[in-house]
Design a protein around this motif. Structure first.
Motif, PDB file in Angstrom:
ATOM      1  N   VAL A   1      29.854  29.565  45.340  1.00 23.09           N
ATOM      2  CA  VAL A   1      30.300  30.660  44.474  1.00 23.09           C
ATOM      3  C   VAL A   1      31.793  30.549  44.180  1.00 23.09           C
ATOM      4  N   LEU A   2      32.107  30.519  42.891  1.00 20.61           N
ATOM      5  CA  LEU A   2      33.494  30.571  42.434  1.00 20.61           C
ATOM      6  C   LEU A   2      33.736  31.951  41.842  1.00 20.61           C
ATOM      7  N   ILE A   3      34.597  32.729  42.461  1.00 22.48           N
ATOM      8  CA  ILE A   3      34.891  34.077  41.975  1.00 22.48           C
ATOM      9  C   ILE A   3      36.123  34.054  41.076  1.00 22.48           C
ATOM     10  N   LEU A   4      35.972  34.678  39.899  1.00 21.55           N
ATOM     11  CA  LEU A   4      37.090  34.881  38.987  1.00 21.55           C
ATOM     12  C   LEU A   4      37.551  36.320  39.132  1.00 21.55           C
ATOM     13  N   THR A   5      38.840  36.529  39.296  1.00 21.18           N
ATOM     14  CA  THR A   5      39.323  37.894  39.490  1.00 21.18           C
ATOM     15  C   THR A   5      40.620  38.154  38.749  1.00 21.18           C
ATOM     16  N   ALA A   6      40.752  39.379  38.258  1.00 20.67           N
ATOM     17  CA  ALA A   6      42.014  39.825  37.682  1.00 20.67           C
ATOM     18  C   ALA A   6      42.782  40.635  38.721  1.00 20.67           C
ATOM     19  N   SER A   7      42.147  40.928  39.853  1.00 16.24           N
ATOM     20  CA  SER A   7      42.775  41.726  40.901  1.00 16.24           C
ATOM     21  C   SER A   7      43.783  40.892  41.672  1.00 16.24           C
ATOM     22  N   GLN A   8      44.914  41.519  41.977  1.00 17.70           N
ATOM     23  CA  GLN A   8      45.939  40.853  42.775  1.00 17.70           C
ATOM     24  C   GLN A   8      46.126  41.547  44.123  1.00 17.70           C
ATOM     25  N   GLY A   9      45.280  42.523  44.424  1.00 16.86           N
ATOM     26  CA  GLY A   9      45.418  43.272  45.663  1.00 16.86           C
ATOM     27  C   GLY A   9      45.226  42.373  46.871  1.00 16.86           C
ATOM     28  N   PRO A  10      46.244  42.219  47.735  1.00 19.90           N
ATOM     29  CA  PRO A  10      46.130  41.293  48.858  1.00 19.90           C
ATOM     30  C   PRO A  10      45.036  41.653  49.844  1.00 19.90           C
ATOM     31  N   ALA A  11      44.795  42.946  50.070  1.00 24.10           N
ATOM     32  CA  ALA A  11      43.756  43.332  51.025  1.00 24.10           C
ATOM     33  C   ALA A  11      42.375  42.934  50.518  1.00 24.10           C
ATOM     34  N   LEU A  12      42.141  43.146  49.229  1.00 25.58           N
ATOM     35  CA  LEU A  12      40.864  42.758  48.632  1.00 25.58           C
ATOM     36  C   LEU A  12      40.685  41.247  48.688  1.00 25.58           C
ATOM     37  N   LEU A  13      41.720  40.512  48.341  1.00 26.75           N
ATOM     38  CA  LEU A  13      41.654  39.053  48.384  1.00 26.75           C
ATOM     39  C   LEU A  13      41.392  38.562  49.804  1.00 26.75           C
ATOM     40  N   SER A  14      41.997  39.228  50.764  1.00 25.16           N
ATOM     41  CA  SER A  14      41.797  38.856  52.170  1.00 25.16           C
ATOM     42  C   SER A  14      40.350  39.064  52.587  1.00 25.16           C
ATOM     43  N   GLN A  15      39.749  40.165  52.142  1.00 21.98           N
ATOM     44  CA  GLN A  15      38.362  40.435  52.498  1.00 21.98           C
ATOM     45  C   GLN A  15      37.439  39.370  51.900  1.00 21.98           C
ATOM     46  N   LEU A  16      37.708  38.962  50.671  1.00 28.47           N
ATOM     47  CA  LEU A  16      36.906  37.918  50.038  1.00 28.47           C
ATOM     48  C   LEU A  16      37.067  36.594  50.790  1.00 28.47           C
ATOM     49  N   TYR A  17      38.282  36.299  51.177  1.00 26.95           N
ATOM     50  CA  TYR A  17      38.552  35.066  51.910  1.00 26.95           C
ATOM     51  C   TYR A  17      37.802  35.067  53.235  1.00 26.95           C
ATOM     52  N   GLU A  18      37.880  36.186  53.942  1.00 25.16           N
ATOM     53  CA  GLU A  18      37.219  36.287  55.243  1.00 25.16           C
ATOM     54  C   GLU A  18      35.696  36.280  55.100  1.00 25.16           C
ATOM     55  N   ALA A  19      35.199  36.746  53.958  1.00 23.19           N
ATOM     56  CA  ALA A  19      33.754  36.746  53.726  1.00 23.19           C
ATOM     57  C   ALA A  19      33.220  35.340  53.466  1.00 23.19           C
ATOM     58  N   GLY A  20      34.141  34.371  53.280  1.00 22.23           N
ATOM     59  CA  GLY A  20      33.718  32.980  53.142  1.00 22.23           C
ATOM     60  C   GLY A  20      33.492  32.512  51.726  1.00 22.23           C
ATOM     61  N   VAL A  21      34.164  33.142  50.745  1.00 26.12           N
ATOM     62  CA  VAL A  21      33.987  32.719  49.356  1.00 26.12           C
ATOM     63  C   VAL A  21      34.379  31.251  49.212  1.00 26.12           C
ATOM     64  N   ASP A  22      33.630  30.502  48.410  1.00 25.96           N
ATOM     65  CA  ASP A  22      33.876  29.063  48.242  1.00 25.96           C
ATOM     66  C   ASP A  22      35.100  28.791  47.377  1.00 25.96           C
ATOM     67  N   GLY A  23      35.273  29.622  46.347  1.00 24.66           N
ATOM     68  CA  GLY A  23      36.410  29.446  45.460  1.00 24.66           C
ATOM     69  C   GLY A  23      36.884  30.794  44.947  1.00 24.66           C
ATOM     70  N   LEU A  24      38.181  30.931  44.788  1.00 20.45           N
ATOM     71  CA  LEU A  24      38.763  32.200  44.341  1.00 20.45           C
ATOM     72  C   LEU A  24      39.931  31.873  43.425  1.00 20.45           C
ATOM     73  N   ILE A  25      39.766  32.141  42.124  1.00 22.60           N
ATOM     74  CA  ILE A  25      40.839  31.835  41.186  1.00 22.60           C
ATOM     75  C   ILE A  25      41.081  33.010  40.249  1.00 22.60           C
ATOM     76  N   SER A  26      42.283  33.065  39.735  1.00 18.86           N
ATOM     77  CA  SER A  26      42.683  34.146  38.840  1.00 18.86           C
ATOM     78  C   SER A  26      42.148  33.913  37.431  1.00 18.86           C
TER      79      SER A  26
END
Length: 208
Positions: A80-105
């Motif tokens: 899963v590659l997640i595309l996000t417009a959110s810059q909230g560090p807490a939200l990004l941290s939760q996605l990272y900890e959840a094991g997302v494969d890719g996270l890009i703006s």
């Protein structure tokens, strides 16, 4: 060279069209499905079992976070590659900890999307450098499991235990146990306090 199958999930037709055109020009990928909301995205993934899913973080009916958790449950081999417009560090941290494969703006260029898809398809984890910088600003706080994060999303969007039980196909007792753990980790005693906690820490994007 093997061709990787891709499903696109985004509620904006223009973005879906742009991504589809991008994939059509690259012989490494084959678009096999599109979805405009989270429920349709999960349905497409379960039916088509794509190698890759491009997932918008903010989706109608089922948020990107919730959809991500369910995709990993039903189709664990789909990257899963997640595309996000959110810059909230807490939200990004939760996605990272959840094991997302890719996270890009969503601000990235087309080449970055294709490179990210290629890299995660090889088993690498891809985090946009700009988002990684935001991740590094996260202060210590409660760490939720992917399931707890998924249920937190539903709680603050107004679903009760019964609704969540039906949505996730788990027992109300299990939902209640997760709710208790979430409240304890957040240090709150009511849904109203939980919503304030969630907003203050910029954990979710789907609040209405």
């Amino acid at each position: 060279m093997p061709v990787s199958s891709v499903v696109i999930a985004d509620d904006h037709p223009l973005i879906r069209t742009s991504l589809a055109e991008l994939l059509e020009r690259d012989l490494r990928f084959k678009l096999i499905g599109e979805a405009e909301d989270g429920i349709e995205a999960l349905s497409k993934v379960k039916a088509l079992r794509p190698d890759l899913l491009i997932l918008d973080l903010k989706m109608p009916l089922s948020s990107g976070i919730e959809t991500f958790a369910e995709v990993k449950r039903w189709a664990p081999k789909t990257k899963v590659l997640i595309l996000t417009a959110s810059q909230g560090p807490a939200l990004l941290s939760q996605l990272y900890e959840a094991g997302v494969d890719g996270l890009i703006s969503k601000d990235c260029d087309a080449r970055a999307v294709l490179d990210a898809l290629s890299d995660i398809n090889k088993g690498e984890r891809v985090i946009d450098p700009a988002l990684l910088e935001r991740l590094n600003t996260v202060t210590d706080g409660p760490s939720f499991t992917p399931r707890e994060f998924q249920i937190l999303d539903l709680i603050v969007n107004g679903l009760n235990n019964s609704d969540i039980s039906k949505r996730l196909h788990i027992s109300p007792k299990t939902v209640d146990r997760h709710r208790t753990n979430i409240m304890s980790k957040a240090g709150v005693h009511s849904v109203a306090q939980l919503i304030v906690f969630t907003l203050r820490n910029d954990l979710l994007t789907e609040l209405n």
